[in-house]
Design a protein around this motif. Structure first.
Motif, PDB file in Angstrom:
ATOM      1  N   GLN A   1       0.845  -1.178   0.000  1.00  0.00           N
ATOM      2  CA  GLN A   1       0.000   0.000   0.000  1.00  0.00           C
ATOM      3  C   GLN A   1       0.889   1.239   0.000  1.00  0.00           C
ATOM      4  OE1 GLN A   1      -3.255  -0.251  -0.145  1.00  0.00           O
ATOM      5  NE2 GLN A   1      -3.920   1.861   0.105  1.00  0.00           N
ATOM      6  N   VAL A   2       0.576   2.173  -0.880  1.00  0.00           N
ATOM      7  CA  VAL A   2       1.323   3.425  -0.985  1.00  0.00           C
ATOM      8  C   VAL A   2       0.390   4.568  -0.610  1.00  0.00           C
ATOM      9  CG1 VAL A   2       2.605   4.955  -2.512  1.00  0.00           C
ATOM     10  CG2 VAL A   2       2.748   2.474  -2.829  1.00  0.00           C
ATOM     11  N   HIS A   3       0.833   5.403   0.276  1.00  0.00           N
ATOM     12  CA  HIS A   3       0.065   6.584   0.659  1.00  0.00           C
ATOM     13  C   HIS A   3       0.721   7.822   0.063  1.00  0.00           C
ATOM     14  CE1 HIS A   3      -2.561   4.430   3.416  1.00  0.00           C
ATOM     15  NE2 HIS A   3      -1.485   3.785   3.844  1.00  0.00           N
ATOM     16  N   LEU A   4      -0.106   8.671  -0.520  1.00  0.00           N
ATOM     17  CA  LEU A   4       0.358   9.897  -1.152  1.00  0.00           C
ATOM     18  C   LEU A   4      -0.359  11.071  -0.510  1.00  0.00           C
ATOM     19  CD1 LEU A   4      -0.007   8.695  -4.862  1.00  0.00           C
ATOM     20  CD2 LEU A   4       2.034   8.558  -3.429  1.00  0.00           C
ATOM     21  N   VAL A   5       0.399  12.101  -0.174  1.00  0.00           N
ATOM     22  CA  VAL A   5      -0.194  13.284   0.450  1.00  0.00           C
ATOM     23  C   VAL A   5       0.317  14.517  -0.275  1.00  0.00           C
ATOM     24  CG1 VAL A   5      -0.474  14.632   2.548  1.00  0.00           C
ATOM     25  CG2 VAL A   5      -0.336  12.127   2.683  1.00  0.00           C
ATOM     26  N   GLU A   6      -0.616  15.247  -0.913  1.00  0.00           N
ATOM     27  CA  GLU A   6      -0.253  16.473  -1.615  1.00  0.00           C
ATOM     28  C   GLU A   6      -0.330  17.673  -0.672  1.00  0.00           C
ATOM     29  OE1 GLU A   6      -2.874  14.057  -4.560  1.00  0.00           O
ATOM     30  OE2 GLU A   6      -2.849  14.584  -2.433  1.00  0.00           O
ATOM     31  N   SER A   7       0.468  18.676  -0.994  1.00  0.00           N
ATOM     32  CA  SER A   7       0.419  19.941  -0.270  1.00  0.00           C
ATOM     33  C   SER A   7       0.947  21.039  -1.183  1.00  0.00           C
ATOM     34  CB  SER A   7       1.242  19.874   1.018  1.00  0.00           C
ATOM     35  OG  SER A   7       2.600  19.603   0.724  1.00  0.00           O
ATOM     36  N   GLY A   8       0.755  22.273  -0.759  1.00  0.00           N
ATOM     37  CA  GLY A   8       1.319  23.387  -1.499  1.00  0.00           C
ATOM     38  C   GLY A   8       0.334  24.179  -2.331  1.00  0.00           C
ATOM     39  N   GLY A   9      -0.909  23.734  -2.383  1.00  0.00           N
ATOM     40  CA  GLY A   9      -1.899  24.485  -3.140  1.00  0.00           C
ATOM     41  C   GLY A   9      -2.269  25.779  -2.445  1.00  0.00           C
ATOM     42  N   GLY A  10      -3.057  26.587  -3.135  1.00  0.00           N
ATOM     43  CA  GLY A  10      -3.484  27.843  -2.553  1.00  0.00           C
ATOM     44  C   GLY A  10      -4.013  28.787  -3.600  1.00  0.00           C
ATOM     45  N   LEU A  11      -4.169  30.033  -3.188  1.00  0.00           N
ATOM     46  CA  LEU A  11      -4.654  31.087  -4.080  1.00  0.00           C
ATOM     47  C   LEU A  11      -3.453  31.865  -4.609  1.00  0.00           C
ATOM     48  CD1 LEU A  11      -6.919  32.882  -5.266  1.00  0.00           C
ATOM     49  CD2 LEU A  11      -6.843  34.174  -3.106  1.00  0.00           C
ATOM     50  N   VAL A  12      -3.397  32.027  -5.909  1.00  0.00           N
ATOM     51  CA  VAL A  12      -2.290  32.746  -6.534  1.00  0.00           C
ATOM     52  C   VAL A  12      -2.827  33.613  -7.656  1.00  0.00           C
ATOM     53  CG1 VAL A  12      -1.782  30.833  -8.112  1.00  0.00           C
ATOM     54  CG2 VAL A  12       0.022  32.468  -7.529  1.00  0.00           C
ATOM     55  N   GLN A  13      -2.173  34.740  -7.883  1.00  0.00           N
ATOM     56  CA  GLN A  13      -2.601  35.631  -8.957  1.00  0.00           C
ATOM     57  C   GLN A  13      -2.135  35.104 -10.307  1.00  0.00           C
ATOM     58  OE1 GLN A  13      -1.171  39.581  -8.014  1.00  0.00           O
ATOM     59  NE2 GLN A  13      -2.919  39.978  -6.675  1.00  0.00           N
ATOM     60  N   PRO A  14      -2.843  35.458 -11.362  1.00  0.00           N
ATOM     61  CA  PRO A  14      -2.375  35.071 -12.705  1.00  0.00           C
ATOM     62  C   PRO A  14      -0.933  35.516 -12.923  1.00  0.00           C
ATOM     63  CG  PRO A  14      -4.598  35.947 -12.831  1.00  0.00           C
ATOM     64  CD  PRO A  14      -4.137  36.178 -11.415  1.00  0.00           C
ATOM     65  N   GLY A  15      -0.164  34.614 -13.521  1.00  0.00           N
ATOM     66  CA  GLY A  15       1.252  34.869 -13.737  1.00  0.00           C
ATOM     67  C   GLY A  15       2.137  34.414 -12.604  1.00  0.00           C
ATOM     68  N   GLY A  16       1.536  34.033 -11.498  1.00  0.00           N
ATOM     69  CA  GLY A  16       2.299  33.593 -10.343  1.00  0.00           C
ATOM     70  C   GLY A  16       2.738  32.143 -10.438  1.00  0.00           C
ATOM     71  N   SER A  17       3.369  31.677  -9.365  1.00  0.00           N
ATOM     72  CA  SER A  17       3.919  30.330  -9.340  1.00  0.00           C
ATOM     73  C   SER A  17       3.560  29.624  -8.037  1.00  0.00           C
ATOM     74  CB  SER A  17       5.452  30.385  -9.465  1.00  0.00           C
ATOM     75  OG  SER A  17       5.851  30.961 -10.682  1.00  0.00           O
ATOM     76  N   LEU A  18       3.523  28.320  -8.122  1.00  0.00           N
ATOM     77  CA  LEU A  18       3.341  27.468  -6.950  1.00  0.00           C
ATOM     78  C   LEU A  18       4.206  26.241  -7.120  1.00  0.00           C
ATOM     79  CD1 LEU A  18      -0.524  27.387  -6.279  1.00  0.00           C
ATOM     80  CD2 LEU A  18       1.218  28.382  -4.781  1.00  0.00           C
ATOM     81  N   ARG A  19       4.615  25.670  -5.999  1.00  0.00           N
ATOM     82  CA  ARG A  19       5.252  24.357  -6.022  1.00  0.00           C
ATOM     83  C   ARG A  19       4.385  23.407  -5.211  1.00  0.00           C
ATOM     84  NH1 ARG A  19      10.787  22.133  -3.250  1.00  0.00           N
ATOM     85  NH2 ARG A  19       9.401  22.216  -1.430  1.00  0.00           N
ATOM     86  N   LEU A  20       3.827  22.432  -5.887  1.00  0.00           N
ATOM     87  CA  LEU A  20       3.037  21.402  -5.219  1.00  0.00           C
ATOM     88  C   LEU A  20       3.946  20.249  -4.846  1.00  0.00           C
ATOM     89  CD1 LEU A  20      -0.151  21.316  -7.473  1.00  0.00           C
ATOM     90  CD2 LEU A  20       0.444  22.880  -5.609  1.00  0.00           C
ATOM     91  N   SER A  21       3.721  19.708  -3.673  1.00  0.00           N
ATOM     92  CA  SER A  21       4.513  18.587  -3.184  1.00  0.00           C
ATOM     93  C   SER A  21       3.637  17.359  -3.021  1.00  0.00           C
ATOM     94  CB  SER A  21       5.147  18.929  -1.830  1.00  0.00           C
ATOM     95  OG  SER A  21       5.986  20.065  -1.929  1.00  0.00           O
ATOM     96  N   CYS A  22       4.239  16.215  -3.198  1.00  0.00           N
ATOM     97  CA  CYS A  22       3.548  14.942  -2.973  1.00  0.00           C
ATOM     98  C   CYS A  22       4.486  14.066  -2.162  1.00  0.00           C
ATOM     99  CB  CYS A  22       3.195  14.293  -4.295  1.00  0.00           C
ATOM    100  SG  CYS A  22       2.449  12.653  -4.136  1.00  0.00           S
ATOM    101  N   ALA A  23       4.123  13.836  -0.915  1.00  0.00           N
ATOM    102  CA  ALA A  23       4.912  12.964  -0.048  1.00  0.00           C
ATOM    103  C   ALA A  23       4.481  11.524  -0.269  1.00  0.00           C
ATOM    104  CB  ALA A  23       4.714  13.357   1.411  1.00  0.00           C
ATOM    105  N   VAL A  24       5.457  10.659  -0.464  1.00  0.00           N
ATOM    106  CA  VAL A  24       5.211   9.259  -0.792  1.00  0.00           C
ATOM    107  C   VAL A  24       5.648   8.388   0.376  1.00  0.00           C
ATOM    108  CG1 VAL A  24       5.637   7.430  -2.469  1.00  0.00           C
ATOM    109  CG2 VAL A  24       5.669   9.827  -3.203  1.00  0.00           C
ATOM    110  N   SER A  25       4.801   7.415   0.744  1.00  0.00           N
ATOM    111  CA  SER A  25       5.065   6.626   1.948  1.00  0.00           C
ATOM    112  C   SER A  25       6.132   5.559   1.743  1.00  0.00           C
ATOM    113  CB  SER A  25       3.786   5.976   2.462  1.00  0.00           C
ATOM    114  OG  SER A  25       3.280   5.066   1.497  1.00  0.00           O
TER     115      SER A  25
END
Length: 122
Positions: A1-25
């Motif tokens: 069994q593999v557990h995946l947990v995403e994080s890093g989302g949010g509200l950002v203005q057009p043209g902006g950047s985000l880094r989404l993370s996925c932690a893997v068990s």
């Protein structure tokens, strides 16, 4: 069994950047393919990008040149670097793990995270 947990989302203005993370068990060495998908309200889940066995990547045309995938084997994590964000990138983003050496269809993935919301708005 593999557990995946995403994080890093949010509200950002057009043209902006985000880094989404996925932690893997489990160790990244035990997983062949990692993918990022997204689902906007009222739309089907769509592929954003794939990191296949060996580290090669492929991206949907809609994000090519703006998004990239990287991984950190020591941290058992995979990342989605989202740049030059547009309102149409607004969606819940999911990471997924699969056993094929390369997978670009959702049914090929065995494990999914719970998702993280990305909203692009001014």
């Amino acid at each position: 069994q593999v557990h995946l947990v995403e994080s890093g989302g949010g509200l950002v203005q057009p043209g902006g950047s985000l880094r989404l993370s996925c932690a893997v068990s489990l160790s990244m060495h035990s997983i062949n393919t990692m993918g990022w998908y997204r689902q906007a309200p009222g739309k089907q889940r769509e592929l954003v990008g794939v990191m296949a066995s060996g580290g090669s990547t492929n991206y949907a045309d809609s994000v090519k040149g703006r998004f990239s995938i990287s991984k950190d084997d020591f941290k058992n994590a995979i990342y989605l670097h989202a740049n030059s964000l547009k309102p149409e990138d607004t969606a819940v983003y999911y990471c997924a793990a699969g056993s094929p050496r390369y997978a670009d269809h959702a049914h090929e993935y065995d494990y999914w995270g719970q998702g993280t919301q990305v909203t692009v708005s001014s």
